[in-house]
Design an enzyme around this catalytic site. Sequence first.
Site, PDB file in Angstrom:
ATOM      1  N   LYS A   1      21.165  21.051 -14.645  1.00  0.00           N
ATOM      2  CA  LYS A   1      21.156  19.784 -15.404  1.00  0.00           C
ATOM      3  C   LYS A   1      22.461  19.604 -16.178  1.00  0.00           C
ATOM      4  CE  LYS A   1      16.124  19.743 -15.803  1.00  0.00           C
ATOM      5  NZ  LYS A   1      15.812  21.001 -15.133  1.00  0.00           N
TER       6      LYS A   1
HETATM    7  P1  OMP Z   1       6.898  24.236 -12.812  1.00  0.00           P
HETATM    8  O1  OMP Z   1       6.389  23.359 -13.906  1.00  0.00           O
HETATM    9  O2  OMP Z   1       6.659  25.694 -13.064  1.00  0.00           O
HETATM   10  O3  OMP Z   1       6.432  23.798 -11.452  1.00  0.00           O
HETATM   11  O4  OMP Z   1       8.488  24.128 -12.816  1.00  0.00           O
HETATM   12  C1  OMP Z   1       9.162  22.908 -12.882  1.00  0.00           C
HETATM   13  C2  OMP Z   1      10.651  23.131 -12.674  1.00  0.00           C
HETATM   14  O5  OMP Z   1      11.289  21.866 -12.474  1.00  0.00           O
HETATM   15  C3  OMP Z   1      11.360  23.785 -13.851  1.00  0.00           C
HETATM   16  O6  OMP Z   1      12.476  24.508 -13.366  1.00  0.00           O
HETATM   17  C4  OMP Z   1      11.815  22.598 -14.662  1.00  0.00           C
HETATM   18  O7  OMP Z   1      12.929  22.890 -15.484  1.00  0.00           O
HETATM   19  C5  OMP Z   1      12.207  21.606 -13.544  1.00  0.00           C
HETATM   20  N1  OMP Z   1      12.125  20.171 -13.882  1.00  0.00           N
HETATM   21  C6  OMP Z   1      11.001  19.664 -14.488  1.00  0.00           C
HETATM   22  O8  OMP Z   1       9.984  20.347 -14.677  1.00  0.00           O
HETATM   23  N2  OMP Z   1      10.981  18.347 -14.866  1.00  0.00           N
HETATM   24  C7  OMP Z   1      12.027  17.512 -14.650  1.00  0.00           C
HETATM   25  O9  OMP Z   1      11.944  16.339 -14.987  1.00  0.00           O
HETATM   26  C8  OMP Z   1      13.161  17.991 -13.997  1.00  0.00           C
HETATM   27  C9  OMP Z   1      13.176  19.297 -13.560  1.00  0.00           C
HETATM   28  C10 OMP Z   1      14.271  19.669 -12.656  1.00  0.00           C
HETATM   29  O10 OMP Z   1      15.359  19.091 -12.773  1.00  0.00           O
HETATM   30  O11 OMP Z   1      14.080  20.430 -11.723  1.00  0.00           O
END
Ligand code: OMP
Length: 264
Positions: A94
């Site tokens: 990010k």
């Molecule tokens: P879980 O919630 O464990 O499935 O992980 C979600 C992953 O996506 C993490 O690495 C977050 O940092 C990332 N993420 C989000 O959860 N929300 C967003 O809006 C954007 C991201 C991202 O850019 O990947």
Amino acid sequence: MTSFEKLNKIQLKNNTRLCVGLDPQMEKLPKPIPKNIEGIFEFNKIIVELTSKFVSAYKLNFAFYEQFGSRGIEILEKTLEIIPESTITIADVKRADIGNTSKAYARAIYEHFKFDCATVNPFLGMDSLEPFFDYKNRLNFVLIVTSNAGSSDFQKLKIDKKYLYEIILDKLLSNFSVQNLGLVVGATSENEFQKVREIASENFILVPGIGAQGGNLQNILEKNRNQNLLVNVGRDIIFASQDENFQDKIFQRTSYYYEKLKIF
Ligand code: OMP
């Protein structure tokens, strides 16, 4: 081959839109795995071995590695080495900064670590993104609507008749090619996903927020209508169980998402 083409190719080969988030947490490692830095690599290796035929990408969020300093970065690099060459790797960083600094960020991700894709943050403006987009063969996923509650604080503010995220999206679409520009929209914002999908019909959309964050996969898939999509699942797969049988549980969870995310 561009990352866009590589992603299309692996999605068709493995017949899936699934991306697994390799976001290891030491305290959550399953019982048989030592709760130390070596354990994290052992865990990543098991996940990659269990899932690689059922995914098109792995997303590594740097936070989960950087928290251990240089040894965490070593684990990140070792993990990259065991990911099959044909599978897409996404650096979830990010990032973006003033142009000169962004250049160094982009060089780190694309030249040193050699990731196929990165997540980038549009808040600093177009010149902060350009150094990433100068890598014409890479795919940059720009945050449009994030999955957290705070996405309403700024992204969904209305300016004249448009939401801020729509203004950002318009600007990105008129400046960057489909091959170079991916978008991040959280599964927790279904209506916004639909809007973005309508406007950006060909771009890859990376959708996090499924599983642990409660997004509804079925609704997203209905709104997506077979367009370019990559759905990230982290905790709901990798921490499916902490017991002795964790490998079976990870496999079961991966299979569940694999079935839902088949392309044909
Ligand atoms: P879980 O919630 O464990 O499935 O992980 C979600 C992953 O996506 C993490 O690495 C977050 O940092 C990332 N993420 C989000 O959860 N929300 C967003 O809006 C954007 C991201 C991202 O850019 O990947």
